[in-house]
Design an enzyme around this catalytic site. Structure first.
Site, PDB file in Angstrom:
ATOM      1  N   GLU A 271       0.826  -1.220   0.000  1.00  0.00           N
ATOM      2  CA  GLU A 271       0.000   0.000   0.000  1.00  0.00           C
ATOM      3  C   GLU A 271       0.852   1.258   0.000  1.00  0.00           C
ATOM      4  O   GLU A 271       0.424   2.296  -0.489  1.00  0.00           O
ATOM      5  CB  GLU A 271      -0.922   0.022   1.227  1.00  0.00           C
ATOM      6  CG  GLU A 271      -2.172  -0.813   1.049  1.00  0.00           C
ATOM      7  CD  GLU A 271      -3.258  -0.503   2.071  1.00  0.00           C
ATOM      8  OE1 GLU A 271      -2.986   0.175   3.087  1.00  0.00           O
ATOM      9  OE2 GLU A 271      -4.394  -0.965   1.863  1.00  0.00           O
ATOM     10  N   HIS A 292      10.060 -26.019   0.963  1.00  0.00           N
ATOM     11  CA  HIS A 292       9.480 -27.202   0.326  1.00  0.00           C
ATOM     12  C   HIS A 292       8.257 -26.838  -0.497  1.00  0.00           C
ATOM     13  O   HIS A 292       7.420 -27.687  -0.783  1.00  0.00           O
ATOM     14  CB  HIS A 292       9.140 -28.237   1.401  1.00  0.00           C
ATOM     15  CG  HIS A 292      10.356 -28.625   2.182  1.00  0.00           C
ATOM     16  ND1 HIS A 292      11.220 -29.600   1.769  1.00  0.00           N
ATOM     17  CD2 HIS A 292      10.892 -28.098   3.308  1.00  0.00           C
ATOM     18  CE1 HIS A 292      12.229 -29.685   2.629  1.00  0.00           C
ATOM     19  NE2 HIS A 292      12.048 -28.783   3.571  1.00  0.00           N
ATOM     20  N   LYS A 403     -13.706   0.008  -2.111  1.00  0.00           N
ATOM     21  CA  LYS A 403     -14.486   0.272  -0.887  1.00  0.00           C
ATOM     22  C   LYS A 403     -15.810   0.944  -1.251  1.00  0.00           C
ATOM     23  O   LYS A 403     -16.872   0.575  -0.772  1.00  0.00           O
ATOM     24  CB  LYS A 403     -13.699   1.201   0.047  1.00  0.00           C
ATOM     25  CG  LYS A 403     -12.763   0.499   1.015  1.00  0.00           C
ATOM     26  CD  LYS A 403     -12.194   1.517   1.999  1.00  0.00           C
ATOM     27  CE  LYS A 403     -11.771   0.889   3.298  1.00  0.00           C
ATOM     28  NZ  LYS A 403     -11.264   1.828   4.282  1.00  0.00           N
TER      29      LYS A 403
HETATM   30  O1  LIG Z   1      -8.660   1.478  10.066  1.00  0.00           O
HETATM   31  P1  LIG Z   1      -9.681   1.540   9.000  1.00  0.00           P
HETATM   32  O2  LIG Z   1     -10.083   2.952   8.678  1.00  0.00           O
HETATM   33  O3  LIG Z   1     -10.868   0.683   9.308  1.00  0.00           O
HETATM   34  O4  LIG Z   1      -9.035   0.994   7.684  1.00  0.00           O
HETATM   35  C1  LIG Z   1      -8.626  -0.342   7.527  1.00  0.00           C
HETATM   36  C2  LIG Z   1      -7.911  -0.500   6.210  1.00  0.00           C
HETATM   37  O5  LIG Z   1      -8.812  -0.039   5.212  1.00  0.00           O
HETATM   38  C3  LIG Z   1      -8.349   0.117   3.873  1.00  0.00           C
HETATM   39  O6  LIG Z   1      -8.413  -1.066   3.191  1.00  0.00           O
HETATM   40  C4  LIG Z   1      -7.006   0.753   3.736  1.00  0.00           C
HETATM   41  O7  LIG Z   1      -6.487   0.523   2.452  1.00  0.00           O
HETATM   42  C5  LIG Z   1      -6.034   0.229   4.751  1.00  0.00           C
HETATM   43  O8  LIG Z   1      -4.866   1.014   4.695  1.00  0.00           O
HETATM   44  C6  LIG Z   1      -6.628   0.298   6.143  1.00  0.00           C
HETATM   45  O9  LIG Z   1      -5.679  -0.169   7.063  1.00  0.00           O
END
Ligand SMILES: O=P(O)(O)OC[C@H]1O[C@H](O)[C@H](O)[C@@H](O)[C@@H]1O
EC number: 5.3.1.9
Length: 431
Positions: A271, A292, A403
């Site tokens: 990331e 292995h 997302k």
């Molecule tokens: O901590 P949060 O806001 O729930 O985010 C959780 C995760 O969400 C996303 O997938 C981001 O790409 C991550 O970098 C992050 O750690």
């Protein structure tokens, strides 16, 4: 941590890096270090993460977890940076408290945990920096419902770690839950040494001070030269090798307890550096298991890999019992630890002999102090690599698309369903 980059130097064949090219790279490291120091001093977003050894307050974390410190099982509900740091620490160290990390929303898997565990003796650690991540909030609603169904008052058994504002913060306030704040300027994948990673460690009774001391000792090594700083030596070598075609970085600890570290590393590296068409693909591996499984490819496959080993000097050992089978007599004089060490040395040598670059990260042992250094050192290596690549290490815009599409598909607005499934090629092969 110590870093040995000997086998990554071009002594055998390409794509190794030469000492001369590392010396040239060192001036770029010096410039990058100035930028990093300035970012840390000004507490800029992302760079602030490297100040955590000084900023995190273990007393505050211990006080917050007090109401659930007696938990026999701790559910940590979070994903990505809100889970992998805590999992790395607690999976590496022994504790009487069992930890369960609910990141995936696979209903079968979540249900199996909730049915297996006696919830009267359990507690919930819900973590989300944004407070809006669908997987985390959904799993939290499911877990608290399971607590209610088991007759346990979840409000007495939950701690929240989240940002200053957002739905999870509102929920914590509404139910008057003990809560901690994700520090400003610290992205999730750099937050292992804050409350995000350390609440679970505190409930498990681990030494928070030692974690931070190990990290602080690593911070002391951040000077302007890769020849003096293990973290920069690693970051600069990985970058230089990537530029020579080693676009894959296989993280291979030789301690079962560090298996989750490779997962944490994968998020950090992917990331942070995977942007603008650049970056090095992290691969999770484990010694000796993957000797292995994947080693054939590492030695004889495409010359596009750096293999990063992690070794430990000390730990529990166990003798191998003697046997009357003469072909196995050589094992009878050894211990499992000696066998592990020999396997590692043989693998390292085998890759070097084939001209496949590898780097060795050495730890004294797996304990809080060394883990703190290992987490911090890799974060610093990553920040340095980000400067060398000239990418914005601390954002992850590409993750946001999926997302939003997920929310759109569930009717959560912002994103049209048609958009989320647009351009799907219709090709289906059925049995
Ligand atoms: O901590 P949060 O806001 O729930 O985010 C959780 C995760 O969400 C996303 O997938 C981001 O790409 C991550 O970098 C992050 O750690």
């Amino acid at each position: 941590m110590n870093v040995d980059i000997g086998n990554a130097l071009a002594t055998v064949a390409s794509p190794g890096v030469s000492r001369a090219s590392l010396e040239r790279l060192d001036s770029q490291v010096a410039a990058a270090h100035e930028r990093i120091e300035r970012g840390m001093e000004n507490r800029e977003h992302g760079y602030e993460s490297l100040n955590l050894p000084q900023r995190t307050d273990p007393d505050e974390i211990r006080a917050a977890v007090e109401p659930i410190a007696d938990a026999e099982v701790l559910f940590t509900v979070g994903i990505g940076g809100s889970s992998l740091g805590a999992a790395t620490i607690t999976n590496a160290l022994e504790s009487d408290t069992e930890t369960v990390f609910l990141d995936n929303v696979d209903p079968e898997w979540v249900t199996s945990h909730l049915e297996r565990i006696s919830l009267e003796n359990a507690a919930i650690n819900v973590v989300s920096r944004s407070g809006t991540t669908a997987e985390t909030l959904a799993n939290f609603l499911v877990v608290r419902d399971a607590f209610e169904s088991a007759g346990v008052d979840w409000t007495e058994r939950t701690i929240v770690t989240t940002g200053e504002a957002g739905p999870l913060r509102d929920l914590a306030n509404r139910h008057d839950l003990p809560s901690l704040k994700v520090p400003d300027g610290v992205p999730g994948r750099f937050s292992a040494l804050s409350a995000v990673g350390m609440v679970a460690a505190a409930v498990c009774g681990h030494d928070l001070e030692a974690l931070l001391e190990g990290a602080a000792a690593e911070r002391e090594t951040l000077t302007g030269s890769l020849f003096e700083c293990p973290a920069y030596a690693y970051g600069a070598t990985a970058y230089a090798l990537d530029k020579r075609g080693a676009g894959v970085n296989a993280m291979m600890p030789y301690a079962e307890s560090l298996e989750t570290y490779a997962e944490w590393f994968a998020q950090l590296w992917a990331e942070s550096l995977g942007k603008d068409g650049l970056g090095q693909t992290p691969v999770r591996a484990l010694g000796v298991t993957d000797q292995h499984s994947q080693l054939q490819l590492y030695r004889a496959g495409p010359r596009d890999k750096l293999v990063t080993f992690i070794t430990t000097q000390e730990g529990t050992d166990r003798g191998i019992p003697e046997t009357d089978v003469s072909e196995l007599a050589y094992l009878g004089d050894a211990t499992l630890g000696e066998l592990l060490a020999a396997e590692f040395e043989a693998t390292e040598a085998s890759l070097a002999a084939a001209g496949q670059p590898n780097v060795r990260i050495e730890l004294e042992r797996v304990d809080e102090y060394e883990l703190g250094g290992l987490l911090y050192g890799m974060e610093a290596a990553c920040v340095l690599a980000g400067e060398l690549y000239s990418v914005n290490t601390f954002e992850q815009p590409a993750v946001e698309w999926a997302k939003k599409a997920t929310r759109g598909l569930l009717g959560g607005g912002e994103f049209e369903e048609a958009e989320a499934v647009a351009d799907k090629t219709e090709l289906r092969v059925e049995r």
